[in-house]
Design an enzyme around this catalytic site. Sequence first.
Site, mmCIF file in Angstrom:
data_model
loop_
_atom_site.group_PDB
_atom_site.id
_atom_site.type_symbol
_atom_site.label_atom_id
_atom_site.label_comp_id
_atom_site.label_asym_id
_atom_site.label_seq_id
_atom_site.Cartn_x
_atom_site.Cartn_y
_atom_site.Cartn_z
ATOM 1 N N SER A 29 21.367 25.502 9.237
ATOM 2 C CA SER A 29 20.961 25.520 7.835
ATOM 3 C C SER A 29 22.150 25.907 6.967
ATOM 4 O O SER A 29 23.304 25.818 7.407
ATOM 5 C CB SER A 29 19.778 26.485 7.657
ATOM 6 N N ASN A 30 21.918 26.334 5.736
ATOM 7 C CA ASN A 30 22.999 26.743 4.842
ATOM 8 C C ASN A 30 22.530 27.890 3.954
ATOM 9 O O ASN A 30 21.386 28.320 4.046
ATOM 10 C CB ASN A 30 23.487 25.546 4.016
ATOM 11 N N HIS A 31 23.425 28.374 3.075
ATOM 12 C CA HIS A 31 23.166 29.603 2.314
ATOM 13 C C HIS A 31 22.399 29.392 1.014
ATOM 14 O O HIS A 31 22.311 30.313 0.209
ATOM 15 C CB HIS A 31 24.500 30.284 1.971
ATOM 16 N N ALA A 95 19.903 21.960 -1.310
ATOM 17 C CA ALA A 95 21.108 21.819 -0.484
ATOM 18 C C ALA A 95 20.664 21.231 0.854
ATOM 19 O O ALA A 95 20.326 21.949 1.792
ATOM 20 C CB ALA A 95 21.777 23.176 -0.292
#
Length: 221
Positions: A29-31, A95
């Site tokens: 995943s991402n932030h 995102a």
Amino acid sequence: AAPGPLAGHHVLVTSGPTREAIDPVRYISNHSSGKQGHAIARAAAEAGARVTLVTGPVSLPDPAGVATVHVESAREMLAAVEAALPATVAIFAAAVADWRVADVAGGKIKKGPGGPPALSFVENPDILATIAHRKQGRPDLVVGFAAETENVLDNARAKLARKGCDLIVANDVAVGTDTFGGDSNTVHLVGASGVETWARQSKDAVARALVAELGRRLAKA
Ligand code: C5P
């Protein structure tokens, strides 16, 4: 519907990260915090729109008065977006992971003498480009985001053309800007007629200003 500049319009917003499974217990995943996308959904509802928010996993509450759809992967997000259309305005603030693991393991991958697993990836669908390039049922206004660490404006202009959207909201997420996960944002609005840069302000203020701008563009169209 509540009165306001977006009364009578359906606004679709994506927000948050996506999660791409590796096996039943692990993911990539991402932030993304979802703060900017959720703020836009709230601002659009306050402007009188009917709002659908399609969000990946975030720690934010569902905004009041907004139909919120929870998804995990990019492919689930695309399906939820397509199910929510038609809309007059679509704002893609999520995102989305660019890649997913090619062969998701059916069971938890075990640590063992064979060493770490070699993961291979395949490209995810580009949700923004898919919707912006629709021949039928394309929203009147399609807005994308661009999180860049360098050449912010050049990359945003290229993205506008490649993705086929009407407006790119470009922000600088380089280390030190505190945009990722923070409460404020410096954005550049990149459209066919040029670039407008807004002074650093809260994500709520960015959301309200963006919604006001979209209301003006709809009124002109
Ligand atoms: O290409 P890039 O990921 O920088 O583009 C960002 C914009 O495209 C954002 O609006 C994002 O929500 C959207 N996007 C998407 N689906 C993807 C990748 C990005 O909708 N698979």
